[in-house]
Design a protein around this motif. Sequence first.
Motif, PDB file in Angstrom:
ATOM      1  N   LEU A  39      15.890  49.524  15.478  1.00 58.32           N
ATOM      2  CA  LEU A  39      16.852  50.564  15.821  1.00 58.32           C
ATOM      3  C   LEU A  39      17.903  51.129  14.633  1.00 58.32           C
ATOM      4  O   LEU A  39      18.232  52.275  14.540  1.00 58.32           O
ATOM      5  CB  LEU A  39      17.839  50.275  17.025  1.00 58.32           C
ATOM      6  N   THR A  40      18.192  50.151  13.866  1.00 55.70           N
ATOM      7  CA  THR A  40      19.202  50.348  12.811  1.00 55.70           C
ATOM      8  C   THR A  40      18.675  50.584  11.511  1.00 55.70           C
ATOM      9  O   THR A  40      19.137  51.651  10.938  1.00 55.70           O
ATOM     10  CB  THR A  40      19.984  49.105  12.458  1.00 55.70           C
ATOM     11  N   VAL A  41      17.439  50.067  11.127  1.00 57.70           N
ATOM     12  CA  VAL A  41      17.007  50.101   9.606  1.00 57.70           C
ATOM     13  C   VAL A  41      15.242  50.783   9.759  1.00 57.70           C
ATOM     14  O   VAL A  41      14.769  50.766   8.718  1.00 57.70           O
ATOM     15  CB  VAL A  41      17.130  49.341   8.593  1.00 57.70           C
ATOM     16  N   GLY A  42      14.834  50.704  10.831  1.00 58.15           N
ATOM     17  CA  GLY A  42      13.280  50.799  11.135  1.00 58.15           C
ATOM     18  C   GLY A  42      12.535  49.910  11.000  1.00 58.15           C
ATOM     19  O   GLY A  42      12.856  48.777  11.199  1.00 58.15           O
ATOM     20  N   GLY A  43      11.346  50.151  10.483  1.00 54.68           N
ATOM     21  CA  GLY A  43      10.134  49.095  10.411  1.00 54.68           C
ATOM     22  C   GLY A  43      10.517  48.080   9.627  1.00 54.68           C
ATOM     23  O   GLY A  43      10.017  46.740   9.559  1.00 54.68           O
ATOM     24  N   VAL A  44      11.408  48.352   8.369  1.00 58.46           N
ATOM     25  CA  VAL A  44      11.963  47.225   7.525  1.00 58.46           C
ATOM     26  C   VAL A  44      12.605  46.351   8.318  1.00 58.46           C
ATOM     27  O   VAL A  44      12.389  44.944   7.977  1.00 58.46           O
ATOM     28  CB  VAL A  44      12.542  47.962   6.198  1.00 58.46           C
ATOM     29  N   GLY A  45      13.393  46.569   9.057  1.00 59.74           N
ATOM     30  CA  GLY A  45      14.277  45.950   9.860  1.00 59.74           C
ATOM     31  C   GLY A  45      13.562  44.875  10.927  1.00 59.74           C
ATOM     32  O   GLY A  45      13.797  43.789  10.960  1.00 59.74           O
ATOM     33  N   VAL A  46      12.429  45.452  11.416  1.00 57.23           N
ATOM     34  CA  VAL A  46      11.793  44.647  12.409  1.00 57.23           C
ATOM     35  C   VAL A  46      10.915  43.491  11.604  1.00 57.23           C
ATOM     36  O   VAL A  46      11.062  42.518  12.063  1.00 57.23           O
ATOM     37  CB  VAL A  46      10.594  45.592  12.958  1.00 57.23           C
ATOM     38  N   LEU A  47      10.391  44.080  10.224  1.00 53.95           N
ATOM     39  CA  LEU A  47       9.731  43.021   9.604  1.00 53.95           C
ATOM     40  C   LEU A  47      10.618  41.829   9.152  1.00 53.95           C
ATOM     41  O   LEU A  47      10.309  40.824   8.976  1.00 53.95           O
ATOM     42  CB  LEU A  47       8.886  43.738   8.446  1.00 53.95           C
ATOM     43  N   SER A  48      11.768  42.135   8.597  1.00 57.32           N
ATOM     44  CA  SER A  48      12.987  41.319   8.280  1.00 57.32           C
ATOM     45  C   SER A  48      13.172  40.364   9.140  1.00 57.32           C
ATOM     46  O   SER A  48      13.545  39.239   9.109  1.00 57.32           O
ATOM     47  CB  SER A  48      13.961  42.229   7.826  1.00 57.32           C
ATOM     48  N   ALA A  49      13.404  40.828  10.266  1.00 52.00           N
ATOM     49  CA  ALA A  49      13.615  40.091  11.737  1.00 52.00           C
ATOM     50  C   ALA A  49      12.806  39.196  11.868  1.00 52.00           C
ATOM     51  O   ALA A  49      12.881  37.861  11.934  1.00 52.00           O
ATOM     52  CB  ALA A  49      14.166  40.896  12.908  1.00 52.00           C
ATOM     53  N   LEU A  50      11.426  39.471  11.877  1.00 51.81           N
ATOM     54  CA  LEU A  50      10.249  38.613  12.183  1.00 51.81           C
ATOM     55  C   LEU A  50      10.233  37.486  10.909  1.00 51.81           C
ATOM     56  O   LEU A  50      10.181  36.361  11.308  1.00 51.81           O
ATOM     57  CB  LEU A  50       9.094  39.273  11.995  1.00 51.81           C
ATOM     58  N   ILE A  51      10.394  37.822   9.881  1.00 56.09           N
ATOM     59  CA  ILE A  51      10.326  36.969   8.525  1.00 56.09           C
ATOM     60  C   ILE A  51      11.495  35.993   8.668  1.00 56.09           C
ATOM     61  O   ILE A  51      11.525  34.714   8.461  1.00 56.09           O
ATOM     62  CB  ILE A  51      10.257  37.642   7.258  1.00 56.09           C
ATOM     63  N   GLY A  52      12.597  36.517   9.200  1.00 50.10           N
ATOM     64  CA  GLY A  52      13.986  35.745   9.240  1.00 50.10           C
ATOM     65  C   GLY A  52      13.503  34.674  10.478  1.00 50.10           C
ATOM     66  O   GLY A  52      14.065  33.305  10.175  1.00 50.10           O
ATOM     67  N   THR A  53      13.177  34.894  11.241  1.00 49.29           N
ATOM     68  CA  THR A  53      13.001  34.051  12.494  1.00 49.29           C
ATOM     69  C   THR A  53      11.940  32.930  12.230  1.00 49.29           C
ATOM     70  O   THR A  53      12.125  32.061  12.735  1.00 49.29           O
ATOM     71  CB  THR A  53      12.504  34.869  13.885  1.00 49.29           C
ATOM     72  N   LEU A  54      10.890  33.648  11.704  1.00 50.68           N
ATOM     73  CA  LEU A  54       9.629  32.515  11.067  1.00 50.68           C
ATOM     74  C   LEU A  54      10.304  31.467  10.353  1.00 50.68           C
ATOM     75  O   LEU A  54      10.049  30.220  10.352  1.00 50.68           O
ATOM     76  CB  LEU A  54       8.582  33.318  10.602  1.00 50.68           C
ATOM     77  N   MET A  55      11.133  31.963   9.516  1.00 53.01           N
ATOM     78  CA  MET A  55      11.798  31.183   8.265  1.00 53.01           C
ATOM     79  C   MET A  55      12.617  29.842   9.204  1.00 53.01           C
ATOM     80  O   MET A  55      12.538  28.743   9.015  1.00 53.01           O
ATOM     81  CB  MET A  55      12.740  31.533   7.336  1.00 53.01           C
ATOM     82  N   ALA A  56      13.498  30.225  10.172  1.00 51.94           N
ATOM     83  CA  ALA A  56      14.306  29.399  10.965  1.00 51.94           C
ATOM     84  C   ALA A  56      13.417  28.435  11.838  1.00 51.94           C
ATOM     85  O   ALA A  56      13.626  27.291  11.856  1.00 51.94           O
ATOM     86  CB  ALA A  56      15.209  30.215  11.994  1.00 51.94           C
ATOM     87  N   VAL A  57      12.125  29.080  12.320  1.00 53.88           N
ATOM     88  CA  VAL A  57      11.296  28.307  13.012  1.00 53.88           C
ATOM     89  C   VAL A  57      10.783  27.123  12.339  1.00 53.88           C
ATOM     90  O   VAL A  57      10.527  25.991  12.633  1.00 53.88           O
ATOM     91  CB  VAL A  57      10.334  29.054  13.802  1.00 53.88           C
ATOM     92  N   VAL A  58      10.444  27.537  11.009  1.00 47.23           N
ATOM     93  CA  VAL A  58       9.821  26.707  10.254  1.00 47.23           C
ATOM     94  C   VAL A  58      10.725  25.335   9.892  1.00 47.23           C
ATOM     95  O   VAL A  58      10.234  24.377   9.750  1.00 47.23           O
ATOM     96  CB  VAL A  58       8.965  27.179   8.921  1.00 47.23           C
ATOM     97  N   PHE A  59      11.878  25.847   9.463  1.00 49.34           N
ATOM     98  CA  PHE A  59      12.776  24.663   9.206  1.00 49.34           C
ATOM     99  C   PHE A  59      12.864  23.660  10.431  1.00 49.34           C
ATOM    100  O   PHE A  59      12.968  22.546  10.285  1.00 49.34           O
ATOM    101  CB  PHE A  59      14.027  25.496   8.507  1.00 49.34           C
ATOM    102  N   MET A  60      13.423  24.454  11.402  1.00 48.41           N
ATOM    103  CA  MET A  60      13.492  23.532  12.806  1.00 48.41           C
ATOM    104  C   MET A  60      12.108  22.599  12.981  1.00 48.41           C
ATOM    105  O   MET A  60      12.506  21.541  13.269  1.00 48.41           O
ATOM    106  CB  MET A  60      13.890  24.566  14.051  1.00 48.41           C
ATOM    107  N   GLY A  61      11.272  23.308  12.705  1.00 42.23           N
ATOM    108  CA  GLY A  61       9.810  22.439  13.122  1.00 42.23           C
ATOM    109  C   GLY A  61       9.516  21.289  11.961  1.00 42.23           C
ATOM    110  O   GLY A  61       9.377  20.202  12.455  1.00 42.23           O
TER     111      GLY A  61
END
Length: 155
Positions: A39-61
């Motif tokens: 909603l704020t920055v478009g498709g780039v925001g969606v991809l950035s959120a997915l990559i950030g979440t994936l990074m957090a999951v990998v580190f927690m894992g």
Amino acid sequence: MSTAPSTQPTSIPVFRQVLVYGGILALAIALIGMVVGGLTVGGVGVLSALIGTLMAVVFMGITAASILLANRYAGNENSIGAFFGIVMGGWLLKFIVFLVLLLLLKDQPWIHPLVLFLSIIAGVLGSLVVDAIVLFKSRMPYASDVVLPPAPHDD
């Protein structure tokens, strides 16, 4: 029915719960991050959120997996170095992976830095909350894996 003590450390079910709750948390962060980023920055925001979440999951894992792996050496006094080596190696791996990812993702046109940053921070803070909740609910005693010597007998 046998009353023999379990051979696995009592922390293993706790870390399994951390992984399950962490997965649920990651799904929530990804969904919220994708909606807000989109909603704020478009498709780039969606991809950035997915990559950030994936990074957090990998580190927690990596943290949970390294401790689960190191628990294989927890019962042997001669292998205490292996236990701490695995745990510290996991921490070092997370640090190196984080630095490499930051260098690779820096200045990429398909990344929105603020959305990426906020997703990672939400994952880190959320994983700390998950760890605390699981630990407090586990009701694990301070000396859970201690085996006491037999009581002396009066002859």
